[in-house]
Scaffold this motif. Structure first.
Motif, PDB file in Angstrom:
ATOM      1  N   ARG A   1       0.811  -1.224   0.000  1.00 41.35           N
ATOM      2  CA  ARG A   1       0.000   0.000   0.000  1.00 41.35           C
ATOM      3  C   ARG A   1       0.841   1.269   0.000  1.00 41.35           C
ATOM      4  N   GLN A   2       2.141   1.104   0.233  1.00 41.31           N
ATOM      5  CA  GLN A   2       3.046   2.261   0.245  1.00 41.31           C
ATOM      6  C   GLN A   2       3.842   2.423  -1.046  1.00 41.31           C
ATOM      7  N   MET A   3       3.763   1.443  -1.929  1.00 43.58           N
ATOM      8  CA  MET A   3       4.585   1.491  -3.135  1.00 43.58           C
ATOM      9  C   MET A   3       4.106   2.583  -4.086  1.00 43.58           C
ATOM     10  N   GLN A   4       5.084   3.286  -4.669  1.00 46.48           N
ATOM     11  CA  GLN A   4       4.793   4.408  -5.555  1.00 46.48           C
ATOM     12  C   GLN A   4       4.778   3.959  -7.018  1.00 46.48           C
ATOM     13  N   ARG A   5       4.123   4.725  -7.837  1.00 44.16           N
ATOM     14  CA  ARG A   5       4.047   4.444  -9.272  1.00 44.16           C
ATOM     15  C   ARG A   5       5.456   4.276  -9.848  1.00 44.16           C
ATOM     16  N   ASN A   6       5.640   3.215 -10.652  1.00 45.61           N
ATOM     17  CA  ASN A   6       6.898   2.904 -11.343  1.00 45.61           C
ATOM     18  C   ASN A   6       8.009   2.413 -10.416  1.00 45.61           C
ATOM     19  N   SER A   7       7.720   2.238  -9.134  1.00 41.61           N
ATOM     20  CA  SER A   7       8.711   1.614  -8.252  1.00 41.61           C
ATOM     21  C   SER A   7       8.687   0.104  -8.491  1.00 41.61           C
ATOM     22  N   ILE A   8       9.528  -0.637  -7.779  1.00 43.71           N
ATOM     23  CA  ILE A   8       9.673  -2.082  -8.008  1.00 43.71           C
ATOM     24  C   ILE A   8       9.532  -2.823  -6.681  1.00 43.71           C
ATOM     25  N   PHE A   9       8.688  -3.846  -6.679  1.00 46.03           N
ATOM     26  CA  PHE A   9       8.492  -4.686  -5.495  1.00 46.03           C
ATOM     27  C   PHE A   9       8.839  -6.121  -5.857  1.00 46.03           C
ATOM     28  N   ILE A  10       9.819  -6.695  -5.153  1.00 44.55           N
ATOM     29  CA  ILE A  10      10.250  -8.078  -5.389  1.00 44.55           C
ATOM     30  C   ILE A  10       9.881  -8.906  -4.157  1.00 44.55           C
ATOM     31  N   PHE A  11       9.089  -9.937  -4.374  1.00 44.46           N
ATOM     32  CA  PHE A  11       8.529 -10.740  -3.285  1.00 44.46           C
ATOM     33  C   PHE A  11       9.149 -12.131  -3.282  1.00 44.46           C
ATOM     34  N   ALA A  12       9.753 -12.494  -2.156  1.00 48.01           N
ATOM     35  CA  ALA A  12      10.333 -13.827  -2.000  1.00 48.01           C
ATOM     36  C   ALA A  12       9.262 -14.796  -1.537  1.00 48.01           C
ATOM     37  N   SER A  13       8.749 -15.597  -2.487  1.00 46.06           N
ATOM     38  CA  SER A  13       7.802 -16.649  -2.159  1.00 46.06           C
ATOM     39  C   SER A  13       8.573 -17.965  -2.078  1.00 46.06           C
ATOM     40  N   THR A  14       7.885 -19.074  -2.194  1.00 50.22           N
ATOM     41  CA  THR A  14       8.528 -20.372  -1.981  1.00 50.22           C
ATOM     42  C   THR A  14       7.998 -21.430  -2.942  1.00 50.22           C
TER      43      THR A  14
ATOM     44  N   ALA B   1       9.343 -33.669 -13.398  1.00 48.34           N
ATOM     45  CA  ALA B   1      10.781 -33.868 -13.192  1.00 48.34           C
ATOM     46  C   ALA B   1      11.455 -32.522 -12.953  1.00 48.34           C
ATOM     47  N   GLU B   2      11.015 -31.487 -13.669  1.00 50.86           N
ATOM     48  CA  GLU B   2      11.459 -30.108 -13.444  1.00 50.86           C
ATOM     49  C   GLU B   2      10.197 -29.257 -13.379  1.00 50.86           C
ATOM     50  N   VAL B   3      10.015 -28.555 -12.277  1.00 50.35           N
ATOM     51  CA  VAL B   3       8.721 -27.946 -11.970  1.00 50.35           C
ATOM     52  C   VAL B   3       8.554 -26.596 -12.660  1.00 50.35           C
ATOM     53  N   PRO B   4       7.512 -26.447 -13.500  1.00 45.32           N
ATOM     54  CA  PRO B   4       7.245 -25.177 -14.185  1.00 45.32           C
ATOM     55  C   PRO B   4       6.296 -24.299 -13.360  1.00 45.32           C
ATOM     56  N   GLU B   5       6.166 -23.052 -13.786  1.00 47.79           N
ATOM     57  CA  GLU B   5       5.302 -22.114 -13.077  1.00 47.79           C
ATOM     58  C   GLU B   5       3.826 -22.484 -13.181  1.00 47.79           C
ATOM     59  N   HIS B   6       3.441 -23.262 -14.202  1.00 46.90           N
ATOM     60  CA  HIS B   6       2.033 -23.621 -14.323  1.00 46.90           C
ATOM     61  C   HIS B   6       1.656 -24.848 -13.489  1.00 46.90           C
ATOM     62  N   CYS B   7       2.567 -25.374 -12.708  1.00 49.89           N
ATOM     63  CA  CYS B   7       2.241 -26.446 -11.769  1.00 49.89           C
ATOM     64  C   CYS B   7       1.105 -25.981 -10.852  1.00 49.89           C
ATOM     65  N   SER B   8       0.204 -26.876 -10.530  1.00 51.13           N
ATOM     66  CA  SER B   8      -0.944 -26.524  -9.700  1.00 51.13           C
ATOM     67  C   SER B   8      -0.515 -26.052  -8.307  1.00 51.13           C
ATOM     68  N   THR B   9      -1.260 -25.073  -7.792  1.00 55.02           N
ATOM     69  CA  THR B   9      -1.093 -24.638  -6.400  1.00 55.02           C
ATOM     70  C   THR B   9      -2.386 -24.877  -5.616  1.00 55.02           C
ATOM     71  N   LYS B  10      -3.270 -25.699  -6.165  1.00 54.45           N
ATOM     72  CA  LYS B  10      -4.533 -26.003  -5.488  1.00 54.45           C
ATOM     73  C   LYS B  10      -4.254 -26.576  -4.102  1.00 54.45           C
TER      74      LYS B  10
ATOM     75  N   LYS C   1       2.069 -17.529   1.950  1.00 53.14           N
ATOM     76  CA  LYS C   1       2.909 -17.021   0.866  1.00 53.14           C
ATOM     77  C   LYS C   1       2.118 -16.935  -0.438  1.00 53.14           C
ATOM     78  N   LEU C   2       1.264 -17.922  -0.673  1.00 44.45           N
ATOM     79  CA  LEU C   2       0.451 -17.909  -1.888  1.00 44.45           C
ATOM     80  C   LEU C   2      -0.548 -16.749  -1.861  1.00 44.45           C
ATOM     81  N   ILE C   3      -1.152 -16.505  -0.706  1.00 44.04           N
ATOM     82  CA  ILE C   3      -2.058 -15.362  -0.569  1.00 44.04           C
ATOM     83  C   ILE C   3      -1.279 -14.066  -0.777  1.00 44.04           C
ATOM     84  N   GLY C   4      -0.064 -14.003  -0.215  1.00 45.30           N
ATOM     85  CA  GLY C   4       0.774 -12.826  -0.416  1.00 45.30           C
ATOM     86  C   GLY C   4       1.034 -12.558  -1.888  1.00 45.30           C
TER      87      GLY C   4
END
Length: 280
Positions: free
Chosen positions: A78-91, A103-112, A123-126
């Motif tokens: 809620r504090q980030m300004q226009r054109n700034s950058i936010f990098i979030f460490a998820s897992t 065998a190698e996990v892609p981004e489209h793997c289910s998170t259900k 982290k997923l909600i974040g």
């Protein structure tokens, strides 16, 4: 660029902050993501790398996981300004057992939902909050689903499992492994994580989500990690007689790095041997 690292005095954050010569936002610097007046400081920075988190997997600590990892993240967004950058460490653990389908996990793997722990679900909600607020407030956002990052020990911080294994072999501490050490993980040196952050900052990508680990070239079983360290320092690892630990979930995990390589031109520079030697 002015860079702020939340959790900048932590196990990974200490090294990321030094890499970027960034400012620290952590409880050790008397700042708390759950304090609105503290979180307001994020508005003064071009880049916020958000590592601060409650990382307990204990079910009794679900409430602080959700408060810190969701509410604390929201306070910053809620504090980030226009054109700034936010990098979030998820897992990677947002995939839970679904990752075992690859065998190698892609981004489209289910998170259900699949018996996720509070840490993983928070982290997923974040992540969803990052995507929403980045779009609404017109700032750039990056989500890294980290596999197994590791770093040199730092004062007052609990070690990640790779560093813990290295310290245990060095000091002759008994080591306990799940399933006799057969689970595989792709390990990622903290400096390669920092370089991935830099690659996103330098790119023109507005919003990105990437699996981030060492990939196939930096994947070993837990037992292989320990044996390799033993070979390097010519010590025989001491294995704990009681090895009855819960099975790892997912059982094996190797990141598919195709997406981040194509979009950001990033790949790990520090191999297994060089990385492990840096911990000795």
């Amino acid at each position: 660029m002015k860079v702020l690292v939340t959790g900048g005095s932590g196990y990974l954050g200490t090294h990321v902050r030094r890499f970027f010569e960034a400012d620290d936002f952590s409880r050790r610097s008397q700042l708390d993501v759950l304090d609105l007046s503290d979180a307001a400081r994020a508005s003064n920075y071009d880049v916020v790398i958000h590592l601060a988190a409650h990382l307990s997997k204990d079910s009794s600590e679900a409430e602080p996981c959700f408060r810190t990892n969701v509410e604390g993240t929201l306070n910053l967004l809620r504090q980030m300004q226009r054109n700034s950058i936010f990098i979030f460490a998820s897992t990677k653990d947002v995939y839970r057992a679904h990752a075992d389908d690859y065998a190698e996990v892609p981004e489209h793997c289910s998170t259900k939902y699949h018996d996720h722990l509070a840490l993983e679900w928070s982290k997923l909600i974040g992540e969803r909050y990052v995507e929403y607020y980045a779009s609404q407030r017109s700032f750039r956002s990056c989500i890294f689903r980290l596999s197994a990052p590791y770093a040199r020990p730092s004062e007052g911080n609990a070690n990640g499992f790779v560093t813990h294994y290295v310290e245990s072999v060095k000091r002759g501490w008994p080591i306990r492994l799940p399933l006799e050490g057969t689970p595989v993980r792709d390990i990622l040196h903290v400096d390669d994580f920092s370089r991935a952050c830099q690659a996103f900052i330098d790119s023109s990508v507005m919003h990105g989500l990437y699996n981030l680990g060492g990939g196939r070239r930096n994947a070993l079983s837990l037992r292989e990690i320990i044996d390799k360290v033993g070979e390097m320092i010519q010590r025989t690892p001491v294995m704990h007689a009681n090895t009855a630990l819960a099975a790892a979930v997912p059982l094996n995990y190797i990141s598919d790095l195709t997406h981040i390589q194509n979009k950001l031109g990033w790949q790990p520079q520090i191999g297994i041997e060089e990385g492990l030697r840096s911990l000795l």
